[in-house]
Design an enzyme around this catalytic site. Sequence first.
Site, PDB file in Angstrom:
ATOM      1  N   ASP A 180      -9.869   2.523   6.678  1.00  0.00           N
ATOM      2  CA  ASP A 180     -10.953   2.144   7.601  1.00  0.00           C
ATOM      3  C   ASP A 180     -10.897   0.641   7.884  1.00  0.00           C
ATOM      4  O   ASP A 180     -11.195   0.189   8.993  1.00  0.00           O
ATOM      5  CB  ASP A 180     -12.325   2.488   7.003  1.00  0.00           C
ATOM      6  CG  ASP A 180     -12.704   3.953   7.207  1.00  0.00           C
ATOM      7  OD1 ASP A 180     -12.081   4.611   8.062  1.00  0.00           O
ATOM      8  OD2 ASP A 180     -13.618   4.428   6.508  1.00  0.00           O
ATOM      9  N   GLU A 197      -0.671   3.309   9.949  1.00  0.00           N
ATOM     10  CA  GLU A 197      -2.096   3.385   9.593  1.00  0.00           C
ATOM     11  C   GLU A 197      -2.815   4.510  10.344  1.00  0.00           C
ATOM     12  O   GLU A 197      -3.974   4.393  10.736  1.00  0.00           O
ATOM     13  CB  GLU A 197      -2.777   2.029   9.791  1.00  0.00           C
ATOM     14  CG  GLU A 197      -2.053   0.938   9.003  1.00  0.00           C
ATOM     15  CD  GLU A 197      -2.933  -0.152   8.487  1.00  0.00           C
ATOM     16  OE1 GLU A 197      -4.126   0.096   8.331  1.00  0.00           O
ATOM     17  OE2 GLU A 197      -2.391  -1.230   8.225  1.00  0.00           O
ATOM     18  N   GLY A 213       9.528  -9.197  35.399  1.00  0.00           N
ATOM     19  CA  GLY A 213      10.802  -8.736  35.954  1.00  0.00           C
ATOM     20  C   GLY A 213      11.907  -8.861  34.915  1.00  0.00           C
ATOM     21  O   GLY A 213      11.666  -8.699  33.712  1.00  0.00           O
ATOM     22  N   TRP A 223       8.255   3.721   4.248  1.00  0.00           N
ATOM     23  CA  TRP A 223       7.630   2.946   5.347  1.00  0.00           C
ATOM     24  C   TRP A 223       6.561   1.995   4.816  1.00  0.00           C
ATOM     25  O   TRP A 223       5.496   1.868   5.399  1.00  0.00           O
ATOM     26  CB  TRP A 223       6.996   3.861   6.402  1.00  0.00           C
ATOM     27  CG  TRP A 223       7.906   4.887   6.973  1.00  0.00           C
ATOM     28  CD1 TRP A 223       7.768   6.232   6.877  1.00  0.00           C
ATOM     29  CD2 TRP A 223       9.108   4.654   7.715  1.00  0.00           C
ATOM     30  NE1 TRP A 223       8.807   6.864   7.510  1.00  0.00           N
ATOM     31  CE2 TRP A 223       9.653   5.917   8.032  1.00  0.00           C
ATOM     32  CE3 TRP A 223       9.801   3.514   8.129  1.00  0.00           C
ATOM     33  CZ2 TRP A 223      10.838   6.057   8.758  1.00  0.00           C
ATOM     34  CZ3 TRP A 223      10.970   3.654   8.850  1.00  0.00           C
ATOM     35  CH2 TRP A 223      11.470   4.912   9.149  1.00  0.00           C
ATOM     36  N   PHE A 266       0.856  -1.187   0.000  1.00  0.00           N
ATOM     37  CA  PHE A 266       0.000   0.000   0.000  1.00  0.00           C
ATOM     38  C   PHE A 266       0.889   1.233   0.000  1.00  0.00           C
ATOM     39  O   PHE A 266       1.445   1.608   1.040  1.00  0.00           O
ATOM     40  CB  PHE A 266      -0.874  -0.051   1.264  1.00  0.00           C
ATOM     41  CG  PHE A 266      -1.869   1.059   1.430  1.00  0.00           C
ATOM     42  CD1 PHE A 266      -3.031   1.104   0.674  1.00  0.00           C
ATOM     43  CD2 PHE A 266      -1.689   2.032   2.412  1.00  0.00           C
ATOM     44  CE1 PHE A 266      -3.980   2.110   0.879  1.00  0.00           C
ATOM     45  CE2 PHE A 266      -2.625   3.038   2.616  1.00  0.00           C
ATOM     46  CZ  PHE A 266      -3.771   3.075   1.842  1.00  0.00           C
ATOM     47  N   GLU A 271       4.896   8.866   1.972  1.00  0.00           N
ATOM     48  CA  GLU A 271       6.079   9.297   1.225  1.00  0.00           C
ATOM     49  C   GLU A 271       7.096   9.890   2.203  1.00  0.00           C
ATOM     50  O   GLU A 271       6.748  10.173   3.355  1.00  0.00           O
ATOM     51  CB  GLU A 271       5.680  10.356   0.190  1.00  0.00           C
ATOM     52  CG  GLU A 271       4.605   9.847  -0.774  1.00  0.00           C
ATOM     53  CD  GLU A 271       4.247  10.867  -1.846  1.00  0.00           C
ATOM     54  OE1 GLU A 271       4.540  12.074  -1.649  1.00  0.00           O
ATOM     55  OE2 GLU A 271       3.671  10.455  -2.863  1.00  0.00           O
ATOM     56  N   THR A 286      -1.459   7.826  13.032  1.00  0.00           N
ATOM     57  CA  THR A 286      -0.965   7.921  14.411  1.00  0.00           C
ATOM     58  C   THR A 286      -2.140   8.069  15.393  1.00  0.00           C
ATOM     59  O   THR A 286      -3.269   8.388  15.002  1.00  0.00           O
ATOM     60  CB  THR A 286      -0.072   9.167  14.569  1.00  0.00           C
ATOM     61  OG1 THR A 286      -0.880  10.322  14.262  1.00  0.00           O
ATOM     62  CG2 THR A 286       1.143   9.136  13.651  1.00  0.00           C
ATOM     63  N   SER A 287      -1.836   7.900  16.676  1.00  0.00           N
ATOM     64  CA  SER A 287      -2.872   8.120  17.696  1.00  0.00           C
ATOM     65  C   SER A 287      -3.398   9.554  17.622  1.00  0.00           C
ATOM     66  O   SER A 287      -4.588   9.805  17.850  1.00  0.00           O
ATOM     67  CB  SER A 287      -2.301   7.863  19.099  1.00  0.00           C
ATOM     68  OG  SER A 287      -2.086   6.483  19.266  1.00  0.00           O
ATOM     69  N   GLY A 330      -8.029  -1.240   7.324  1.00  0.00           N
ATOM     70  CA  GLY A 330      -6.715  -1.534   7.913  1.00  0.00           C
ATOM     71  C   GLY A 330      -6.630  -1.175   9.387  1.00  0.00           C
ATOM     72  O   GLY A 330      -6.050  -1.923  10.184  1.00  0.00           O
TER      73      GLY A 330
HETATM   74  N1  CAA Z   1     -13.785   6.932   3.610  1.00  0.00           N
HETATM   75  C1  CAA Z   1     -14.092   7.488   2.390  1.00  0.00           C
HETATM   76  N2  CAA Z   1     -13.827   8.794   2.119  1.00  0.00           N
HETATM   77  C2  CAA Z   1     -13.285   9.536   3.108  1.00  0.00           C
HETATM   78  C3  CAA Z   1     -12.973   9.035   4.367  1.00  0.00           C
HETATM   79  C4  CAA Z   1     -13.248   7.659   4.612  1.00  0.00           C
HETATM   80  N3  CAA Z   1     -12.983   7.109   5.784  1.00  0.00           N
HETATM   81  N4  CAA Z   1     -12.420  10.016   5.121  1.00  0.00           N
HETATM   82  C5  CAA Z   1     -12.415  11.110   4.355  1.00  0.00           C
HETATM   83  N5  CAA Z   1     -12.912  10.823   3.137  1.00  0.00           N
HETATM   84  C6  CAA Z   1     -13.119  11.759   2.033  1.00  0.00           C
HETATM   85  C7  CAA Z   1     -13.942  12.955   2.511  1.00  0.00           C
HETATM   86  O1  CAA Z   1     -15.323  12.679   2.429  1.00  0.00           O
HETATM   87  C8  CAA Z   1     -13.510  14.034   1.554  1.00  0.00           C
HETATM   88  O2  CAA Z   1     -14.174  13.844   0.325  1.00  0.00           O
HETATM   89  P1  CAA Z   1     -14.817  15.092  -0.479  1.00  0.00           P
HETATM   90  O3  CAA Z   1     -13.702  16.014  -0.820  1.00  0.00           O
HETATM   91  O4  CAA Z   1     -15.465  14.459  -1.666  1.00  0.00           O
HETATM   92  O5  CAA Z   1     -15.794  15.733   0.459  1.00  0.00           O
HETATM   93  C9  CAA Z   1     -12.049  13.708   1.298  1.00  0.00           C
HETATM   94  O6  CAA Z   1     -11.876  12.318   1.618  1.00  0.00           O
HETATM   95  C10 CAA Z   1     -11.100  14.545   2.111  1.00  0.00           C
HETATM   96  O7  CAA Z   1     -11.380  14.298   3.479  1.00  0.00           O
HETATM   97  P2  CAA Z   1     -10.747  15.166   4.642  1.00  0.00           P
HETATM   98  O8  CAA Z   1     -11.097  16.594   4.440  1.00  0.00           O
HETATM   99  O9  CAA Z   1     -11.153  14.525   5.922  1.00  0.00           O
HETATM  100  O10 CAA Z   1      -9.183  14.999   4.371  1.00  0.00           O
HETATM  101  P3  CAA Z   1      -7.939  15.568   5.165  1.00  0.00           P
HETATM  102  O11 CAA Z   1      -6.944  16.019   4.168  1.00  0.00           O
HETATM  103  O12 CAA Z   1      -8.396  16.566   6.210  1.00  0.00           O
HETATM  104  O13 CAA Z   1      -7.286  14.307   5.869  1.00  0.00           O
HETATM  105  C11 CAA Z   1      -6.917  12.713   7.595  1.00  0.00           C
HETATM  106  C12 CAA Z   1      -7.898  13.569   6.821  1.00  0.00           C
HETATM  107  C13 CAA Z   1      -7.802  11.907   8.512  1.00  0.00           C
HETATM  108  C14 CAA Z   1      -5.878  13.489   8.390  1.00  0.00           C
HETATM  109  C15 CAA Z   1      -6.164  11.773   6.597  1.00  0.00           C
HETATM  110  O14 CAA Z   1      -5.242  12.480   5.823  1.00  0.00           O
HETATM  111  C16 CAA Z   1      -5.452  10.650   7.300  1.00  0.00           C
HETATM  112  O15 CAA Z   1      -6.051   9.638   7.643  1.00  0.00           O
HETATM  113  N6  CAA Z   1      -4.100  10.779   7.527  1.00  0.00           N
HETATM  114  C17 CAA Z   1      -3.326   9.687   8.061  1.00  0.00           C
HETATM  115  C18 CAA Z   1      -2.743   8.866   6.935  1.00  0.00           C
HETATM  116  C19 CAA Z   1      -2.411   7.460   7.343  1.00  0.00           C
HETATM  117  O16 CAA Z   1      -3.138   6.798   8.080  1.00  0.00           O
HETATM  118  N7  CAA Z   1      -1.298   6.940   6.808  1.00  0.00           N
HETATM  119  C20 CAA Z   1      -0.908   5.590   7.068  1.00  0.00           C
HETATM  120  C21 CAA Z   1      -0.479   4.932   5.767  1.00  0.00           C
HETATM  121  S1  CAA Z   1      -0.509   3.173   5.742  1.00  0.00           S
HETATM  122  C22 CAA Z   1       0.871   2.657   6.518  1.00  0.00           C
HETATM  123  O17 CAA Z   1       0.992   2.955   7.655  1.00  0.00           O
HETATM  124  C23 CAA Z   1       1.914   1.875   5.741  1.00  0.00           C
HETATM  125  C24 CAA Z   1       1.841   0.403   5.815  1.00  0.00           C
HETATM  126  O18 CAA Z   1       2.313  -0.274   4.909  1.00  0.00           O
HETATM  127  C25 CAA Z   1       1.262  -0.281   6.981  1.00  0.00           C
END
Ligand code: CAA
Length: 386
Positions: free
Chosen positions: A240, A363, A339, A156, A123, A127, A365-366, A242
């Site tokens: 959601d 996936e 211990g 990562w 996935f 970056e 952060t907290s 993951g």
């Molecule tokens: N499902 C579907 N669509 C969603 C959604 C969801 N759960 N959450 C948001 N969206 C949609 C919104 O409806 C919105 O759509 P529209 O523009 O059409 O209205 C759009 O996405 C933008 O939403 P936000 O305004 O909420 O977006 P944001 O820029 O404010 O970001 C955030 C929100 C929650 C901070 C998000 O950027 C986020 O989750 N960041 C963390 C990233 C992350 O978890 N990275 C981990 C990568 S995986 C990994 O760890 C590597 C591995 O290999 C294990």
Amino acid sequence: MDFDLTDEQRLIKETAREFTDKEIVLQSRENARNHHFDIEMIKKVADQGYLGAIVPQEYGGAGLDYFSYGLVVEEIGRGDSAIRTVISVQTSLVCSGIVKFGTEEQKQKYLPKLCSGEWLGCFGLTEPDTGSDAANQKTRAKKTDSGWVLNGAKMWISMANYAKVALIFAQTDPALGHKGIACFLVDTDQPGYTAQTIEHKMGLQASDTGSISLEDVEVSDDEMLGDVGDGFKIAMSNLDSGRYSVAAGCVGICQGCVEESVRYSKEREQFGRPIASFQLVQAMIADMVLKTDASRMLVWRAGWLKDQGRPNTLETSIAKLHATEASLECANLAIQVHGGAGYVDDHPVERYFRDARVTTLYEGTSQIQKLIIGRAMTGINALVPA
Ligand code: CAA
């Protein structure tokens, strides 16, 4: 409301528990010591149907619902978070998106091979300069006559070195912000795709973590998942799934901490009696049980909502936040119960502690989970300047 598992759910959980004890637990310490990404073990996991647990049977999956998937992942997480990470990435971050957004041709092409373990997937969202702010993709997708050309870097990424197919998120038009992001199913044998191992991790020694470089990687139009502009939605939707999987795996860590601490404290004697008879040791065990039960209930609620087809992003974030933090706290307490013996890898609690640490980071952060919860409660997006 019924808190009892059905006979079928109990069987699924018991089967996963027996499989974990027989095939995973005995090998996990050696794999961690040797930094060994255990392909043979992953094949066995695939043969159990766990790599495509929630994928419909017609595409080679096990066709489980989310609740049952959570039961399986809890057991695997108790055994080894490195293997649980493979399941979470393959099933939730890769397969769930193909099931939800893929064309029929894409489902037929990718899902059977991913479910059988013939192919692994990764996935590619994060970056070097884009972590929590996932919409700020620097990787670029440029349209050509025959498809797209990708350039950029990912960081990562679990299974970057072993994946045959990489979900790569890339910006097609920076002016469009998150609405310009597209998701591509990239064949990693394609010229221009290179992956490199990230060394010296604190935990998850037996899982593969890498960086990816994309230099003029060509992909066809057929290899886009969804449409141009769907990429961010796909990433969030996959997350959601993951985050639920990570949370369930962390319940497994919590449960393992309880079981190991109870067993050890009844064997270990000090002052002429088992340390389990001391109130302060029992208090630590009680704290662990509390955190385990609360985490499990939150995971079960999130899984139930998913199976009802109801919105669950908030409840998934609550489960992920609570279970990942709880797994760290439980591992810390479990080491305290053990211990000095808990400070070396003779007992799994040492590995639990190191492996749990990443779960409050990857996936989302907290802090990101808290912002998702805070936004849902207040209606105010703390990430947008007032
Ligand atoms: N499902 C579907 N669509 C969603 C959604 C969801 N759960 N959450 C948001 N969206 C949609 C919104 O409806 C919105 O759509 P529209 O523009 O059409 O209205 C759009 O996405 C933008 O939403 P936000 O305004 O909420 O977006 P944001 O820029 O404010 O970001 C955030 C929100 C929650 C901070 C998000 O950027 C986020 O989750 N960041 C963390 C990233 C992350 O978890 N990275 C981990 C990568 S995986 C990994 O760890 C590597 C591995 O290999 C294990």
